[in-house]
Design a protein around this motif. Structure first.
Motif, PDB file in Angstrom:
ATOM      1  N   ASN A   8       0.808  -1.219   0.000  1.00 48.69           N
ATOM      2  CA  ASN A   8       0.000   0.000   0.000  1.00 48.69           C
ATOM      3  C   ASN A   8       0.844   1.274   0.000  1.00 48.69           C
ATOM      4  O   ASN A   8       0.282   2.374   0.078  1.00 48.69           O
ATOM      5  CB  ASN A   8      -0.924   0.007   1.221  1.00 48.69           C
ATOM      6  CG  ASN A   8      -1.946  -1.111   1.179  1.00 48.69           C
ATOM      7  OD1 ASN A   8      -2.479  -1.438   0.116  1.00 48.69           O
ATOM      8  ND2 ASN A   8      -2.223  -1.716   2.323  1.00 48.69           N
ATOM      9  N   LEU A   9       2.163   1.115  -0.081  1.00 46.28           N
ATOM     10  CA  LEU A   9       3.026   2.295  -0.141  1.00 46.28           C
ATOM     11  C   LEU A   9       2.844   2.961  -1.499  1.00 46.28           C
ATOM     12  O   LEU A   9       3.408   2.535  -2.498  1.00 46.28           O
ATOM     13  CB  LEU A   9       4.495   1.896   0.072  1.00 46.28           C
ATOM     14  CG  LEU A   9       4.904   1.492   1.494  1.00 46.28           C
ATOM     15  CD1 LEU A   9       6.343   0.996   1.495  1.00 46.28           C
ATOM     16  CD2 LEU A   9       4.751   2.658   2.464  1.00 46.28           C
ATOM     17  N   LYS A  10       2.067   4.002  -1.522  1.00 48.27           N
ATOM     18  CA  LYS A  10       1.790   4.695  -2.783  1.00 48.27           C
ATOM     19  C   LYS A  10       1.273   6.099  -2.493  1.00 48.27           C
ATOM     20  O   LYS A  10       0.745   6.390  -1.421  1.00 48.27           O
ATOM     21  CB  LYS A  10       0.750   3.915  -3.597  1.00 48.27           C
ATOM     22  CG  LYS A  10      -0.593   3.774  -2.909  1.00 48.27           C
ATOM     23  CD  LYS A  10      -1.561   2.894  -3.695  1.00 48.27           C
ATOM     24  CE  LYS A  10      -1.171   1.444  -3.641  1.00 48.27           C
ATOM     25  NZ  LYS A  10      -2.196   0.560  -4.271  1.00 48.27           N
ATOM     26  N   ALA A  11       1.463   6.968  -3.456  1.00 49.40           N
ATOM     27  CA  ALA A  11       0.894   8.312  -3.418  1.00 49.40           C
ATOM     28  C   ALA A  11      -0.115   8.403  -4.549  1.00 49.40           C
ATOM     29  O   ALA A  11       0.194   8.051  -5.691  1.00 49.40           O
ATOM     30  CB  ALA A  11       1.983   9.369  -3.578  1.00 49.40           C
ATOM     31  N   GLU A  12      -1.327   8.839  -4.242  1.00 42.41           N
ATOM     32  CA  GLU A  12      -2.399   8.843  -5.234  1.00 42.41           C
ATOM     33  C   GLU A  12      -3.049  10.217  -5.319  1.00 42.41           C
ATOM     34  O   GLU A  12      -3.001  11.018  -4.381  1.00 42.41           O
ATOM     35  CB  GLU A  12      -3.438   7.787  -4.881  1.00 42.41           C
ATOM     36  CG  GLU A  12      -2.886   6.371  -4.904  1.00 42.41           C
ATOM     37  CD  GLU A  12      -3.934   5.326  -4.576  1.00 42.41           C
ATOM     38  OE1 GLU A  12      -4.048   4.341  -5.334  1.00 42.41           O
ATOM     39  OE2 GLU A  12      -4.647   5.499  -3.569  1.00 42.41           O
ATOM     40  N   TYR A  13      -3.681  10.456  -6.459  1.00 41.51           N
ATOM     41  CA  TYR A  13      -4.346  11.731  -6.695  1.00 41.51           C
ATOM     42  C   TYR A  13      -5.829  11.634  -6.381  1.00 41.51           C
ATOM     43  O   TYR A  13      -6.478  10.624  -6.684  1.00 41.51           O
ATOM     44  CB  TYR A  13      -4.179  12.165  -8.158  1.00 41.51           C
ATOM     45  CG  TYR A  13      -4.954  13.428  -8.486  1.00 41.51           C
ATOM     46  CD1 TYR A  13      -4.415  14.679  -8.174  1.00 41.51           C
ATOM     47  CD2 TYR A  13      -6.221  13.359  -9.061  1.00 41.51           C
ATOM     48  CE1 TYR A  13      -5.118  15.835  -8.440  1.00 41.51           C
ATOM     49  CE2 TYR A  13      -6.930  14.513  -9.335  1.00 41.51           C
ATOM     50  CZ  TYR A  13      -6.374  15.755  -9.020  1.00 41.51           C
ATOM     51  OH  TYR A  13      -7.089  16.900  -9.285  1.00 41.51           O
ATOM     52  N   SER A  14      -6.355  12.678  -5.781  1.00 45.64           N
ATOM     53  CA  SER A  14      -7.807  12.800  -5.591  1.00 45.64           C
ATOM     54  C   SER A  14      -8.169  14.271  -5.721  1.00 45.64           C
ATOM     55  O   SER A  14      -7.364  15.151  -5.385  1.00 45.64           O
ATOM     56  CB  SER A  14      -8.219  12.275  -4.216  1.00 45.64           C
ATOM     57  OG  SER A  14      -7.786  13.147  -3.187  1.00 45.64           O
ATOM     58  N   PRO A  15      -9.351  14.582  -6.237  1.00 47.14           N
ATOM     59  CA  PRO A  15      -9.749  15.983  -6.398  1.00 47.14           C
ATOM     60  C   PRO A  15      -9.755  16.747  -5.077  1.00 47.14           C
ATOM     61  O   PRO A  15      -9.492  17.949  -5.042  1.00 47.14           O
ATOM     62  CB  PRO A  15     -11.164  15.875  -6.968  1.00 47.14           C
ATOM     63  CG  PRO A  15     -11.200  14.534  -7.623  1.00 47.14           C
ATOM     64  CD  PRO A  15     -10.352  13.654  -6.776  1.00 47.14           C
ATOM     65  N   GLU A  16     -10.019  16.027  -3.984  1.00 52.33           N
ATOM     66  CA  GLU A  16     -10.122  16.684  -2.685  1.00 52.33           C
ATOM     67  C   GLU A  16      -8.759  16.997  -2.078  1.00 52.33           C
ATOM     68  O   GLU A  16      -8.537  18.081  -1.539  1.00 52.33           O
ATOM     69  CB  GLU A  16     -10.916  15.808  -1.718  1.00 52.33           C
ATOM     70  CG  GLU A  16     -11.137  16.441  -0.353  1.00 52.33           C
ATOM     71  CD  GLU A  16     -11.983  15.567   0.555  1.00 52.33           C
ATOM     72  OE1 GLU A  16     -12.278  15.999   1.678  1.00 52.33           O
ATOM     73  OE2 GLU A  16     -12.340  14.441   0.134  1.00 52.33           O
ATOM     74  N   TYR A  17      -7.823  16.045  -2.176  1.00 55.39           N
ATOM     75  CA  TYR A  17      -6.533  16.195  -1.503  1.00 55.39           C
ATOM     76  C   TYR A  17      -5.348  16.362  -2.451  1.00 55.39           C
ATOM     77  O   TYR A  17      -4.201  16.457  -2.012  1.00 55.39           O
ATOM     78  CB  TYR A  17      -6.277  14.979  -0.607  1.00 55.39           C
ATOM     79  CG  TYR A  17      -7.277  14.848   0.511  1.00 55.39           C
ATOM     80  CD1 TYR A  17      -7.251  15.720   1.594  1.00 55.39           C
ATOM     81  CD2 TYR A  17      -8.253  13.856   0.480  1.00 55.39           C
ATOM     82  CE1 TYR A  17      -8.179  15.602   2.626  1.00 55.39           C
ATOM     83  CE2 TYR A  17      -9.184  13.729   1.504  1.00 55.39           C
ATOM     84  CZ  TYR A  17      -9.135  14.604   2.576  1.00 55.39           C
ATOM     85  OH  TYR A  17     -10.055  14.486   3.595  1.00 55.39           O
ATOM     86  N   ASP A  18      -5.623  16.390  -3.764  1.00 52.49           N
ATOM     87  CA  ASP A  18      -4.537  16.468  -4.752  1.00 52.49           C
ATOM     88  C   ASP A  18      -3.673  15.209  -4.603  1.00 52.49           C
ATOM     89  O   ASP A  18      -4.176  14.145  -4.338  1.00 52.49           O
ATOM     90  CB  ASP A  18      -3.734  17.755  -4.554  1.00 52.49           C
ATOM     91  CG  ASP A  18      -2.946  18.141  -5.803  1.00 52.49           C
ATOM     92  OD1 ASP A  18      -3.101  17.482  -6.842  1.00 52.49           O
ATOM     93  OD2 ASP A  18      -2.183  19.110  -5.737  1.00 52.49           O
ATOM     94  N   TRP A  19      -2.360  15.316  -4.763  1.00 55.92           N
ATOM     95  CA  TRP A  19      -1.479  14.164  -4.593  1.00 55.92           C
ATOM     96  C   TRP A  19      -1.148  14.012  -3.116  1.00 55.92           C
ATOM     97  O   TRP A  19      -0.639  14.943  -2.485  1.00 55.92           O
ATOM     98  CB  TRP A  19      -0.198  14.339  -5.397  1.00 55.92           C
ATOM     99  CG  TRP A  19      -0.400  14.088  -6.856  1.00 55.92           C
ATOM    100  CD1 TRP A  19      -0.665  15.020  -7.819  1.00 55.92           C
ATOM    101  CD2 TRP A  19      -0.399  12.818  -7.510  1.00 55.92           C
ATOM    102  NE1 TRP A  19      -0.815  14.419  -9.039  1.00 55.92           N
ATOM    103  CE2 TRP A  19      -0.660  13.051  -8.883  1.00 55.92           C
ATOM    104  CE3 TRP A  19      -0.208  11.503  -7.089  1.00 55.92           C
ATOM    105  CZ2 TRP A  19      -0.725  12.027  -9.818  1.00 55.92           C
ATOM    106  CZ3 TRP A  19      -0.267  10.476  -8.009  1.00 55.92           C
ATOM    107  CH2 TRP A  19      -0.525  10.743  -9.360  1.00 55.92           C
ATOM    108  N   ASP A  20      -1.428  12.838  -2.568  1.00 54.34           N
ATOM    109  CA  ASP A  20      -1.236  12.653  -1.136  1.00 54.34           C
ATOM    110  C   ASP A  20      -1.035  11.172  -0.826  1.00 54.34           C
ATOM    111  O   ASP A  20      -1.318  10.298  -1.654  1.00 54.34           O
ATOM    112  CB  ASP A  20      -2.441  13.195  -0.365  1.00 54.34           C
ATOM    113  CG  ASP A  20      -2.147  13.413   1.105  1.00 54.34           C
ATOM    114  OD1 ASP A  20      -0.958  13.391   1.483  1.00 54.34           O
ATOM    115  OD2 ASP A  20      -3.103  13.594   1.881  1.00 54.34           O
TER     116      ASP A  20
END
Length: 240
Positions: free
Chosen positions: A83-95
């Protein structure tokens, strides 16, 4: 005497396997945070994948040499490594997911504390490899804080006490001094140069004084790690 020599050799190899795991695991964490800080740059995903693979391989090797302790750490690493990953979401941007961040942070703190408190490891292990573990731990904590919305406030008292950046940096520089004095010619100069590179970014890292310096810090710690790897064979051959 032969039995004792074999036991010492086995323990030395086990120490190296755990240290190799630690420095790769900490580098994987740094790459994960850097992917978030760089708005998803694929460069850091490549680093993340590479170091995760190295960390798992080294930990499996350690488990073979120390089944009980190795099994405990492998179970813990395996519980969150995928689960070590950085992902994009509209709410939090890249996190980085908060649970993943918590697990990675706790793992770094506990593993760093274990290595630092093990006198046999500190005395018998390759000192160049120990130095790599130290710089990777310090910088991984910096990238964690730099990529966190709450900064240092997000650190628990336990995490903060197990890895105190100023103290860790002081120990790291002292180890570099010893390595430089123990090395000859170009190797010694390379280590001193690595120390100078570290001192250039040290304040930003240990005091979190310039969290926007993450690109410079990442490049610098990679250069220092390369120097330590390049002299590692020579240091090990001389029993340092």
């Amino acid at each position: 005497m032969l039995v004792l020599a074999c036991l010492f050799a086995t323990q030395s190899h086990a120490n190296s396997a755990l240290l190799n795991h630690a420095q790769a695991a900490f580098q994987a964490m740094s790459a994960m945070y850097m992917k978030a800080l760089s708005q998803g740059s694929p460069k850091y995903q490549t680093d993340l994948d590479k170091y995760k693979e190295q960390a798992t391989a080294s930990l499996k090797q350690f488990q073979q040499q120390d089944p009980l302790l190795g099994g405990q750490w492998l179970n813990r690493w395996s519980s969150f490594a995928n689960n070590l990953k950085a992902e994009y979401s509209p709410e939090y941007d890249w996190d980085v997911d908060s649970v993943v961040r918590r697990d990675a942070r706790s793992y770094l703190s506990d593993l760093y504390a274990l290595i630092g408190s093990d006198s046999s490891m500190q005395e018998s292990a390759n000192q160049g490899l120990l130095a790599q573990v130290e710089i990777q731990a310090i910088t991984a904590r910096f990238f964690d804080v730099s990529s966190s919305y709450n900064g240092t406030i997000s650190l628990s008292p336990q995490d903060a006490s197990k890895l105190e950046p100023k103290m860790a940096s002081k120990q790291f520089k002292a180890r570099l001094d010893v390595l430089a004095k123990s090395s000859n010619g170009a190797h010694g100069k390379s280590i001193q140069s690595a120390k100078s590179k570290w001192e250039f970014v040290e304040d930003s890292v240990v005091n979190y004084s310039d969290q926007s310096a993450y690109f410079l810090v990442y490049a610098t710690k990679n250069k220092i790690s390369k120097v330590l790897r390049s002299v590692g064979d020579s240091l090990a051959a001389n029993g340092i």
